[in-house]
Design an enzyme around this catalytic site. Structure first.
Site, PDB file in Angstrom:
ATOM      1  N   ASP A 118      -1.891   5.229   3.812  1.00  0.00           N
ATOM      2  CA  ASP A 118      -1.433   6.091   4.903  1.00  0.00           C
ATOM      3  C   ASP A 118      -2.597   6.989   5.337  1.00  0.00           C
ATOM      4  O   ASP A 118      -3.187   7.684   4.503  1.00  0.00           O
ATOM      5  CB  ASP A 118      -0.277   6.956   4.413  1.00  0.00           C
ATOM      6  N   GLU A 194      -0.806  -7.881   3.247  1.00  0.00           N
ATOM      7  CA  GLU A 194       0.071  -8.213   4.375  1.00  0.00           C
ATOM      8  C   GLU A 194      -0.423  -7.554   5.667  1.00  0.00           C
ATOM      9  O   GLU A 194      -0.448  -8.170   6.727  1.00  0.00           O
ATOM     10  CB  GLU A 194       1.510  -7.759   4.080  1.00  0.00           C
TER      11      GLU A 194
END
Length: 215
Positions: A118, A194
């Site tokens: 993040d 991913e």
């Protein structure tokens, strides 16, 4: 990655204590007891849906791996995959990655992976970034002398911030990539996450840093 808590997640975790740890402080200095054999230990902080850490463990049976994830549902998603895969050199941890020094002894870890963390873009959020100096101090504490930190992101702002933060901390840069997927040699052993697969298919550059602490 933020997912709503699913009612099945915690019961699944509670019923598989041999594969996932919820109280990592209890294994500080004795993580080798969680694996079939003693081997170099590598950890990923914020493992997402587990694609990276599971592929890494599959490719390198000579090492042991731990994937750390704070979100219960996300950790449970990886656990479902591990229940099926049964990789003997992979353990999962559902806990906050900010407590690394409480979970591992000094020099217990061989490598740390930070993948698409993040970015916490607001100035007031700086201390939450995983490349902030307080986190770097913890990494330095648990890594052994030959250990390294690997960081990948698609976020240019976080990449630039991390370069400055690691440099100011006095770290040694082993590799820096401004567009990882354009380097054929680097891609030979690259394990994608991913997010990396998603963003690279869109043509976005993937930034990577490999760095070590001065002994």
């Amino acid at each position: 990655m933020r997912l709503r808590n699913k009612p099945w997640a915690k019961p699944l975790i509670d019923s598989n204590p041999e594969l996932i740890v919820t109280k990592p402080v209890e294994y500080r200095g004795k993580w080798e007891t969680r694996f079939e054999k003693k081997a170099p230990l590598f950890i990923e902080i914020g493992m997402g849906k587990g694609g990276f850490i599971m592929e890494l463990a599959s490719r390198h049976p000579e090492n042991n791996y731990i994937g750390i994830e704070i979100q219960t549902t996300v950790a449970a998603i990886v656990l479902r995959k591990q229940i099926e895969a049964k990789l003997p050199n992979l353990q999962l941890v559902c806990a906050n990655g900010s407590g690394l020094s409480e979970y591992f002894e000094e020099n217990e870890v061989n490598g740390i992976y930070l993948n698409f963390s993040d970015p916490w873009p607001k100035t007031r959020q700086e201390k939450r970034r995983l490349t902030y100096k307080s986190f770097l101090k913890q990494y330095q504490n648990v890594l052994n002398a030959k250990g390294s930190l690997e960081f990948k992101t698609d976020n240019r702002g976080l990449f630039e911030y991390s370069l400055v933060s690691l440099n100011n901390y006095g770290m040694i840069f082993n590799q820096i990539f401004l567009d990882l997927h354009k380097d054929e040699e680097a891609m030979i052993d690259n394990v994608m996450t991913e997010y990396e697969d998603k963003f690279s298919k869109k043509g976005q550059p993937i930034y990577k840093i490999s760095a070590s602490f001065k002994n």
